[in-house]
Design a protein around this motif. Structure first.
Motif, short mmCIF file in Angstrom:
data_model
loop_
_atom_site.label_atom_id
_atom_site.label_comp_id
_atom_site.label_asym_id
_atom_site.label_seq_id
_atom_site.Cartn_x
_atom_site.Cartn_y
_atom_site.Cartn_z
N MET A 128 36.12 48.91 31.34
CA MET A 128 34.95 48.92 30.47
C MET A 128 33.69 48.48 31.22
N VAL A 129 33.83 47.44 32.05
CA VAL A 129 32.68 46.98 32.84
C VAL A 129 32.23 48.08 33.79
N GLN A 130 33.17 48.73 34.44
CA GLN A 130 32.81 49.80 35.39
C GLN A 130 32.20 50.99 34.66
N TYR A 131 32.63 51.24 33.43
CA TYR A 131 32.01 52.30 32.62
C TYR A 131 30.56 51.93 32.32
N LYS A 132 30.33 50.68 31.97
CA LYS A 132 28.96 50.21 31.70
C LYS A 132 28.07 50.38 32.93
N ARG A 133 28.68 50.21 34.10
CA ARG A 133 27.93 50.33 35.36
C ARG A 133 27.91 51.76 35.89
N LYS A 134 28.49 52.68 35.10
CA LYS A 134 28.53 54.10 35.45
C LYS A 134 29.29 54.35 36.75
N GLU A 135 30.31 53.54 37.00
CA GLU A 135 31.17 53.71 38.17
C GLU A 135 32.43 54.44 37.70
N PHE A 136 32.28 55.72 37.41
CA PHE A 136 33.32 56.46 36.71
C PHE A 136 34.60 56.67 37.54
N GLY A 137 34.44 56.76 38.84
CA GLY A 137 35.63 56.87 39.69
C GLY A 137 36.49 55.61 39.60
N SER A 138 35.83 54.46 39.57
CA SER A 138 36.55 53.19 39.46
C SER A 138 37.18 53.04 38.08
N VAL A 139 36.51 53.60 37.05
CA VAL A 139 37.09 53.58 35.70
C VAL A 139 38.41 54.34 35.70
N LYS A 140 38.43 55.51 36.31
CA LYS A 140 39.64 56.32 36.38
C LYS A 140 40.75 55.58 37.13
N ASP A 141 40.40 54.91 38.23
CA ASP A 141 41.40 54.18 39.01
C ASP A 141 42.03 53.05 38.19
N ALA A 142 41.19 52.30 37.45
CA ALA A 142 41.70 51.19 36.65
C ALA A 142 42.61 51.69 35.54
N CYS A 143 42.20 52.77 34.88
CA CYS A 143 43.02 53.33 33.79
C CYS A 143 44.33 53.89 34.33
N SER A 144 44.28 54.53 35.48
CA SER A 144 45.50 55.08 36.07
C SER A 144 46.47 53.97 36.44
N LYS A 145 45.94 52.85 36.92
CA LYS A 145 46.80 51.73 37.29
C LYS A 145 47.53 51.19 36.06
N ILE A 146 46.82 51.12 34.93
CA ILE A 146 47.46 50.65 33.69
C ILE A 146 48.60 51.58 33.30
N LEU A 147 48.29 52.89 33.25
CA LEU A 147 49.26 53.86 32.75
C LEU A 147 50.44 54.04 33.70
N ASP A 148 50.18 53.99 34.99
CA ASP A 148 51.23 54.24 35.97
C ASP A 148 52.17 53.05 36.15
N LYS A 149 51.64 51.82 36.02
CA LYS A 149 52.45 50.66 36.39
C LYS A 149 52.73 49.70 35.24
N TRP A 150 51.78 49.57 34.29
CA TRP A 150 51.89 48.47 33.34
C TRP A 150 52.18 48.88 31.90
N ASP A 151 51.56 49.95 31.42
CA ASP A 151 51.74 50.32 30.01
C ASP A 151 51.43 51.80 29.86
N ASP A 152 52.45 52.63 29.90
CA ASP A 152 52.24 54.08 29.86
C ASP A 152 51.86 54.60 28.47
N ARG A 153 51.83 53.70 27.48
CA ARG A 153 51.43 54.10 26.14
C ARG A 153 50.10 53.48 25.73
N ASN A 154 49.44 52.87 26.66
CA ASN A 154 48.16 52.22 26.37
C ASN A 154 47.12 53.24 25.93
N GLN A 155 46.50 53.00 24.79
CA GLN A 155 45.55 53.97 24.22
C GLN A 155 44.10 53.65 24.56
N LYS A 156 43.83 52.45 25.07
CA LYS A 156 42.44 52.10 25.35
C LYS A 156 41.91 52.89 26.52
#
Length: 253
Positions: free
Chosen positions: A225-253
């Motif tokens: 969310m912070v990276q989205y606010k800063r318009k760092e969209f590549g970093s947003v994708k990386d953070a979301c991918s890390k959640i889904l790939d390793k921690w919670d594959d059903r995370n909806q946020k």
């Protein structure tokens, strides 16, 4: 306490008034070695009451006046009091009410950022905090439970920094919380794999692995969310991918 120590403490905070109104505090912060009730003549406003906050001293997670208080207090059960001008606490930003709280106290002009009803600590406020230190441990003695408590505190302080637009600090806190939990050397044992009679260490490791997941996921969501606010969209994708790939594959946020 020394820089680097892990400290658990209880904290209460009061607004004494504006820096201009409070004239009896001559130095930026005054520390007393015993617990006192807040200064009565100022009719202070209570804004903070937390228990079992756990921090690593020297990480600069807290305002300077509180870091100094923890540094110089002993584990006296009576605790200590710090009174500080705004420069060493919350400064010109103050502290806003979280969204959706105490709406009845807000005026119809709450869209105005200067509306005092939107603040629990107005800008340029002199603050008094009472602190009771509960435990002090060297970092080398950090337990898995300490790591969980420390990460939770970093997340809470990071959320507050996000609310006030301090994106650099909240990113540092969220990343630090994730690194602290992921960096613990814990064997890969699933929580439901601890059969009766298995070692207590294995059970503790499994419980830690289970307990850290929601904290890590929350922090990574917040980082995105912070990276989205800063318009760092590549970093947003990386953070979301890390959640889904390793921690919670059903995370909806």
């Amino acid at each position: 306490p020394e820089v680097g120590d892990i400290i658990s403490f209880d904290l209460k905070g009061y607004v004494l008034g504006s820096d201009e109104e409070i004239t009896d505090i001559l130095s930026p912060a005054i520390v007393s070695s015993m617990t006192q009730s807040p200064t009565q003549q100022q009719q202070p406003s209570h804004f903070l009451n937390v228990k079992d906050w756990t921090i690593k001293l020297g990480d600069a997670d807290l305002p300077p006046a509180l870091e100094m208080t923890l540094r110089f207090l002993s584990m006296d059960p009576r605790g200590g009091v710090v009174r500080s001008r705004s420069k060493y606490m919350y400064g010109l930003t103050g502290r806003r009410r979280p969204a959706g709280t105490n709406k009845e106290q807000r005026s119809t002009s709450n869209d105005d950022e200067s509306d005092e009803s939107s603040f629990i600590v107005p800008p340029y406020s002199t603050i008094e905090c009472s602190v009771v230190i509960k435990t002090i441990k060297p970092a080398i003695s950090l337990t898995l439970e300490d790591a969980i408590l420390c990460a939770k505190s970093k997340k809470v302080i990071g959320n507050d920094s996000f609310l006030h637009g301090d994106y650099e600090k909240c990113l540092r806190l969220y990343n630090s919380a994730v690194d602290l939990l992921v960096g613990q050397n814990v064997p890969e044992i699933e929580a439901d794999a601890c059969a009766e009679g298995e070692s207590n260490d294995n059970r503790q490791n499994a419980q830690f692995r289970k307990s850290r997941i929601p904290i890590v996921v929350d922090c990574l969501n917040n980082i995105a969310m912070v990276q989205y606010k800063r318009k760092e969209f590549g970093s947003v994708k990386d953070a979301c991918s890390k959640i889904l790939d390793k921690w919670d594959d059903r995370n909806q946020k």
